[in-house]
Design an enzyme around this catalytic site. Structure first.
Site, PDB file in Angstrom:
ATOM      1  N   ASP A 117      -1.994 -11.554   4.441  1.00 52.56           N
ATOM      2  CA  ASP A 117      -3.413 -11.585   4.836  1.00 52.56           C
ATOM      3  C   ASP A 117      -3.892 -12.986   5.206  1.00 52.56           C
ATOM      4  O   ASP A 117      -5.040 -13.160   5.624  1.00 52.56           O
ATOM      5  CB  ASP A 117      -4.283 -11.048   3.689  1.00 52.56           C
ATOM      6  CG  ASP A 117      -4.061  -9.556   3.473  1.00 52.56           C
ATOM      7  OD1 ASP A 117      -3.683  -8.861   4.432  1.00 52.56           O
ATOM      8  OD2 ASP A 117      -4.261  -9.090   2.337  1.00 52.56           O
ATOM      9  N   GLN A 127       0.840  -1.209   0.000  1.00 54.70           N
ATOM     10  CA  GLN A 127       0.000   0.000   0.000  1.00 54.70           C
ATOM     11  C   GLN A 127       0.872   1.255   0.000  1.00 54.70           C
ATOM     12  O   GLN A 127       0.583   2.218  -0.721  1.00 54.70           O
ATOM     13  CB  GLN A 127      -0.940  -0.008   1.204  1.00 54.70           C
ATOM     14  CG  GLN A 127      -1.983  -1.117   1.111  1.00 54.70           C
ATOM     15  CD  GLN A 127      -2.888  -1.182   2.320  1.00 54.70           C
ATOM     16  OE1 GLN A 127      -2.715  -0.447   3.291  1.00 54.70           O
ATOM     17  NE2 GLN A 127      -3.864  -2.076   2.275  1.00 54.70           N
TER      18      GLN A 127
HETATM   19  C1  S3P Z   1      -2.723  -4.672   0.007  1.00 53.27           C
HETATM   20  C2  S3P Z   1      -1.546  -4.698   0.703  1.00 53.27           C
HETATM   21  C3  S3P Z   1      -1.414  -5.314   2.034  1.00 53.27           C
HETATM   22  C4  S3P Z   1      -2.585  -6.221   2.361  1.00 53.27           C
HETATM   23  C5  S3P Z   1      -3.909  -5.599   1.996  1.00 53.27           C
HETATM   24  C6  S3P Z   1      -3.961  -5.285   0.512  1.00 53.27           C
HETATM   25  C7  S3P Z   1      -2.752  -4.028  -1.342  1.00 53.27           C
HETATM   26  O1  S3P Z   1      -1.371  -4.293   3.008  1.00 53.27           O
HETATM   27  O2  S3P Z   1      -2.582  -6.547   3.736  1.00 53.27           O
HETATM   28  O3  S3P Z   1      -4.977  -6.451   2.329  1.00 53.27           O
HETATM   29  O4  S3P Z   1      -3.735  -4.222  -2.080  1.00 53.27           O
HETATM   30  O5  S3P Z   1      -1.794  -3.322  -1.664  1.00 53.27           O
HETATM   31  P1  S3P Z   1       0.016  -3.583   3.471  1.00 53.27           P
HETATM   32  O6  S3P Z   1       0.487  -2.729   2.370  1.00 53.27           O
HETATM   33  O7  S3P Z   1      -0.367  -2.791   4.686  1.00 53.27           O
HETATM   34  O8  S3P Z   1       0.944  -4.721   3.802  1.00 53.27           O
END
Ligand code: S3P
Length: 439
Positions: A320, A170
């Site tokens: 996840d 993210q």
């Molecule tokens: C996601 C990244 C992950 C994941 C989330 C979806 C994404 O989060 O846990 O469900 O779509 O980029 P983080 O970036 O906080 O690890």
């Protein structure tokens, strides 16, 4: 709030198809909204999180409609031509919508307010506020760097070279999306590779990216002021949703299940590796490519599982899936140890504490550590289940609800989950598919 009890199950059998990948669905809506002209999206996940992204992109000027054929049609407003939203952007439960949109809007010259539910309003946003501030955006967040928050975008923003302090797709994506409307080249360095859907799909929409390696770290450079062209996107099935059925089929005696069209991107498939390491019989059939992503049908058969030590290096590719892996561990023979999972404390709930409490209430033996859980499995014997009148706390976390539903299928007394409504954020057809596989 709907509480529900999940009880001892006969074998799971047949073939099923899980809905579209959540990460890919968010990105498809966002990038299509930046391309001038009509993009189409097939297999979009119609869960609440993704619908929050669709609503936000409409507020920002994109035209988004779902056809009777369940194909979504998006008329993009064009990069740099997004409109200032006059109402707060309601992100619901969705961290991905929030952090990616904060990035995208950081290089647009207007104000935007982000709000969300109680779970999202407790989650850290400083991890995106920091790099986006370096690019020139400014923020007024609630105390502790949380939602509600006001973003003031910078036009023009300035490109940065940023090394991620946490392994987060993210945060990586937020900086890359800010870089899209920023003159020059914005670079993100990833010490540990995280899911790469942003890079893959942006390249598909016509952005220029250079991906390389320096000192063993992944380096992603994006050229700003991109010209995105409309695309037809086909979204593969979500491996994170498939994981609930993979684990259920492994632990429910007699099960023999095929899950079709599951995304097999290596940055997402750590759960399959971990479960195979525990002795899980998972076969990938007909490997192929769908919409630029590898997919396969997974044939899963009930298997006696053995406790193991999960390599923390696998964590980003199954971040996840730990809640449901903990359920598999609770049924394995011997002890399973997980470490290096501090990030789980800042997901939709604190997933180490929530799963430790939930599994303990259902009768599993769990030790909670700062950075992981140690779980002593039953060796295949059913869990006792939640005591009469008690229910596990979901804490507005869809993956806790589904994981404990799966635990219920191997519990002699049943597992009561306090609130199954959060399941709709990522997997609206979960109950139907579970009923179908049990029938
Ligand atoms: C996601 C990244 C992950 C994941 C989330 C979806 C994404 O989060 O846990 O469900 O779509 O980029 P983080 O970036 O906080 O690890």
């Amino acid at each position: 709030m709907g509480s529900q009890t999940f009880s001892l199950s006969g074998p799971l059998r047949g073939r099923l198809r899980v809905p579209g990948d959540k990460s890919i669905s968010h990105r498809a809506l966002m990038f299509a909204s930046l391309a001038v002209g009509e993009s189409t999206i097939e297999g979009l996940l119609e869960g609440e999180d993704v619908l929050a992204t669709a609503a936000a992109m409409r507020q920002l000027g994109a035209e988004i409609v779902r056809g009777d054929d369940s194909v979504w049609r998006v008329h993009g407003a064009g990069l740099g031509s997004l409109l200032e939203p006059h109402q707060a952007l309601d992100m619901g439960n969705s961290g991905t919508s929030t952090r990616l949109l904060m990035g995208l809007l950081a290089s647009h010259g207007f104000l935007a307010t982000f709000v969300g539910d109680a779970s999202l309003s407790g989650r850290p946003m400083n991890r995106v506020i920091e790099p986006l501030s370096l690019m020139g955006a400014s923020f007024e967040a609630s105390s502790g760097g949380t939602l509600p928050l006001l973003l003031r975008g910078a036009l023009p923003a300035v490109p940065i070279r940023y090394r991620l302090p946490v392994a987060s797709a993210q945060v990586k994506s937020a900086v890359l999306l800010a870089g899209l409307n920023t003159p020059g080249i914005t670079t993100v360095i990833e010490p540990v590779a995280t899911r790469d859907h942003t890079e893959r799909m942006l390249a598909g929409f016509g952005a220029t990216l250079e991906i390389g390696e320096e000192n063993g770290e992944r380096v992603i450079a994006i050229h700003g002021e991109a010209d995105l062209r409309p695309q037809h996107v086909v979204v593969p099935g979500d491996p994170s949703s498939a994981a609930f059925f993979i684990v259920a089929a492994l632990i429910v005696p007699g099960s023999d299940l095929v899950i079709e069209n599951v995304g097999m991107n290596a940055t997402r498939s750590g759960i399959i590796e971990a479960l195979r390491q525990m002795g899980g019989n998972i076969e990938a059939l007909d490997p192929r490519e769908v919409g630029g992503e590898p997919v396969a049908d997974l044939h899963v058969r009930h298997s006696p599982l053995t406790g193991t030590q999960i390599d923390p290096a696998l964590a980003p590719s199954m971040i996840d899936e730990f809640p449901v892996l903990f359920v598999a561990a609770a049924l394995a023979d011997g002890k399973t140890v997980t470490t290096g999972l501090e990030e789980l404390r800042v997901k939709e709930s604190d997933r180490l504490a929530t799963m430790a409490a939930a599994l303990t209430l259902a009768g599993a033996r769990v030790e909670e550590k700062e950075d992981g859980l140690a779980i002593h499995g039953t060796g295949g014997e059913p869990l006792p289940g939640t005591p009469d009148g008690a229910s596990v706390e979901t804490k507005l976390d869809h993956r806790i609800a589904m994981s404990m539903a799966v635990a219920g299928l191997v519990s002699s007394g049943g597992v009561t989950v306090d609130d199954t409504s959060p399941i709709a954020t990522s997997f609206p057809t979960f109950m139907d598919l579970l009923a179908k596989a049990r029938a």
